[in-house]
Design an enzyme around this catalytic site. Structure first.
Site, PDB file in Angstrom:
ATOM      1  N   THR A  92      87.024   8.661 -23.088  1.00 45.82           N
ATOM      2  CA  THR A  92      88.332   8.060 -22.796  1.00 45.82           C
ATOM      3  C   THR A  92      88.240   6.986 -21.724  1.00 45.82           C
ATOM      4  O   THR A  92      88.926   5.962 -21.791  1.00 45.82           O
ATOM      5  CB  THR A  92      89.333   9.166 -22.360  1.00 45.82           C
ATOM      6  OG1 THR A  92      89.608   9.968 -23.498  1.00 45.82           O
ATOM      7  CG2 THR A  92      90.630   8.595 -21.828  1.00 45.82           C
ATOM      8  N   ASP A 135      82.579   8.778 -28.466  1.00 50.89           N
ATOM      9  CA  ASP A 135      83.461   9.865 -28.053  1.00 50.89           C
ATOM     10  C   ASP A 135      82.529  11.057 -27.795  1.00 50.89           C
ATOM     11  O   ASP A 135      81.579  11.283 -28.545  1.00 50.89           O
ATOM     12  CB  ASP A 135      84.425  10.200 -29.196  1.00 50.89           C
ATOM     13  CG  ASP A 135      85.431  11.259 -28.786  1.00 50.89           C
ATOM     14  OD1 ASP A 135      86.601  10.905 -28.616  1.00 50.89           O
ATOM     15  OD2 ASP A 135      85.038  12.446 -28.633  1.00 50.89           O
TER      16      ASP A 135
HETATM   17  N1  ASP Z   1      87.675  12.855 -26.726  1.00 52.33           N
HETATM   18  C1  ASP Z   1      87.335  12.229 -25.467  1.00 52.33           C
HETATM   19  C2  ASP Z   1      85.872  12.455 -25.212  1.00 52.33           C
HETATM   20  O1  ASP Z   1      85.511  13.505 -24.799  1.00 52.33           O
HETATM   21  C3  ASP Z   1      88.168  12.827 -24.407  1.00 52.33           C
HETATM   22  C4  ASP Z   1      87.958  12.278 -23.043  1.00 52.33           C
HETATM   23  O2  ASP Z   1      87.041  11.569 -22.726  1.00 52.33           O
HETATM   24  O3  ASP Z   1      88.770  12.682 -22.172  1.00 52.33           O
HETATM   25  O4  ASP Z   1      85.102  11.552 -25.419  1.00 52.33           O
END
Ligand code: ASP
Length: 497
Positions: free
Chosen positions: A13, A60
């Protein structure tokens, strides 16, 4: 000028923005480093250089695994001399797995490796985000001289104001800015108005040379206990897969699983084939207690090993690394099982509170104490073995003599008494004033299981050191009793460094 740091950009994120620039609610995509870098102008004001390597493409974190861990480890290995420390920008979802794996892969780490990420990206919200704070503070923790703080020679997660040991961390919040916690260890530090480090908790700078482990084996299966699993064949079926070399059983409370014999038999069969079965708790806080009380007889007899207070992520990645070591050394199945079982119970990177060191008294430690036909008391000496383990006596929290495969074939009273002596001279009277007297233990006949445990901590601490030879004498004081056992062992529990 201060030394530079290296940022390893993996995505998540923190590096994401909406796919459609005009629609903030469109799905997020991870952007390349150069684009992300522009959202972090504060980097120019840190006062030291920040170099960067990036996963291509950045991911991700649900798609990050052993290959990406190796990429990170190789980047740290290549830059180890040059950089003051390392920051890994990572998605929050699997950050704890990555931190736990890296803590096992980077050995004799003497520099900070700081993982961070964000719940809200600066590209999504330049005003209200946690990305800038998390990233900038992580850079300062990774450059202790520049930040005038102590070196934290560990893999840590910095997130939302707290510095946490990575392999003790759990993600507790899907969206909050304080997403992580370490239920079994206080934070290693905090970052508020200033950055403070709890120097009593951080690991010492190692004296050995930094080196890395790159081989991991993914054949580690987590198995969640749930009410009803004992009426299925799910465990058997999954464990039957030849790729499964270890399992992490997520047990109830302090290490319990359903007691139905057919259910336990599935684990027994797998352990007999060479699979390592580790026990960690579904509870976040507190340890699994395996082999401490006689109630855990069935699991200990079956060959379960204890994860104590390790998280699932720490246990999983530790087993992956240990199996990788066994592969690298071309061990056969039996050697591998014994090596992994032993090493799993010993702290390697601060991932558990207590290490367990086992000394097996061997095939000749079987015993037979019989007062049904002769005089009372009777005694038996278990031949000496040298006490295994890297512990110092001030750190020993518990020392237990354990008899395995116990049978009490005859006894008429509700209780019976056994006395234990350490290194008792064969000619000496088993007298309670003897220097190695370790205790008089009253056992309830009704409660005898296959496992009998004697807590000899006090006498052990006072008279035995790691590496010493230890012989144990058992004296059965009760009349008309017949106690037998198959094997004896010593378990020493020591506070991890
Ligand atoms: N889905 C994302 C990830 O883990 C969530 C985040 O970074 O907060 O890459």
């Amino acid at each position: 000028m201060h030394d530079p740091i290296l940022v390893i950009y993996t995505g998540g994120t923190i590096g994401s923005k909406p796919k459609d620039a005009d629609d903030p609610d469109s799905p997020q995509i991870v952007v390349p480093w150069n684009e992300f870098r522009q959202s972090m102008p504060a980097l120019d004001h840190l006062g030291f250089d920040v170099d960067e390597v990036s996963l291509t493409p950045p991911l991700d974190s649900c798609n990050v695994g052993p290959n990406e861990w190796r990429f990170m480890v190789e980047a740290i290995e290549a830059g180890y001399e040059k950089y003051a420390g390392f920051v890994i920008l990572h998605g929050t979802d699997t950050m704890v797995y990555t931190a736990s794996a890296l803590s096992q892969m980077l050995r004799n780490l003497g520099k900070p490796v700081v993982l961070t990420g964000a719940q809200r990206s600066a590209m999504v919200d330049p005003v209200r985000n946690d990305a800038t704070q998390n990233f900038m503070t992580a850079c300062l923790i990774a450059n202790p001289k520049a930040a005038s703080i102590p070196v934290i020679p560990e893999v840590v997660i910095y997130f939302g104001g707290v510095i946490l040991r990575g392999n003790r961390t759990v993600k507790q919040d899907t969206a909050g800015y304080t997403a992580y916690t370490t239920p079994n260890l206080p934070p290693l530090g905090e970052a508020g108005e200033s950055i403070t480090v709890n120097t009593d908790l951080i690991r010492p700078i190692p004296s050995g040379r930094f080196n890395v482990r790159k081989r991991l084996d993914t054949g580690v299966l987590p198995i969640l206990m749930y009410p009803g699993i004992q009426d299925t064949h799910l465990v058997e079926r999954q464990m039957d897969d030849p790729n499964v070399k270890a399992a992490v059983v997520m047990s109830y409370g302090s290490g319990n699983i359903p007691t139905k014999p057919e259910f336990l038999a599935a684990f027994n069969a797998a352990i007999e084939r060479g699979v390592v079965v580790a026990n960690v708790s579904q509870c976040d806080r507190g340890p699994v207690e395996l082999g401490i009380y006689e109630t855990s007889a069935a699991l200990l007899e079956a060959g379960f090993v204890s994860g104590v207070d390790m998280t699932l992520e720490a246990a999983q990645t530790k087993l992956m690394a240990l199996l990788g070591d066994a592969d690298a050394q071309q061990m056969d199945v039996d050697e591998r099982q014994e090596f992994v079982q032993r090493a799993f119970e010993i702290d390697a990177a601060g991932e558990m509170t207590t290490s367990t060191y086992l000394t097996d008294f061997g095939d000749r430690s079987a015993g037979d104490l019989d007062t049904t036909s002769g005089s009372t008391p009777v005694r038996q000496a278990i031949r000496g073995a040298s006490v295994d383990g890297q512990f110092t006596n001030d750190k020993v929290t518990r020392a237990l003599v354990r008899l395995r495969g116990v049978e009490l074939t005859k006894f008429d009273s509700a209780t019976f008494t056994v006395r234990i002596f350490l290194n008792l001279d064969p000619d000496a009277t088993p007298d309670e004033r003897a220097p190695g007297f370790a205790g008089r233990f009253r056992k309830s006949s009704a409660d005898v299981t296959q496992l009998m445990v004697f807590d000899i901590t006090r006498a052990f601490q006072a008279t035995v050191r790691s590496g010493d030879r230890l012989a144990v004498t058992l004296v059965l004081d009760s009349k008309n009793a017949h106690l037998r056992w198959r094997r004896a062992e010593l378990a020493v529990f020591s506070e991890a460094a």
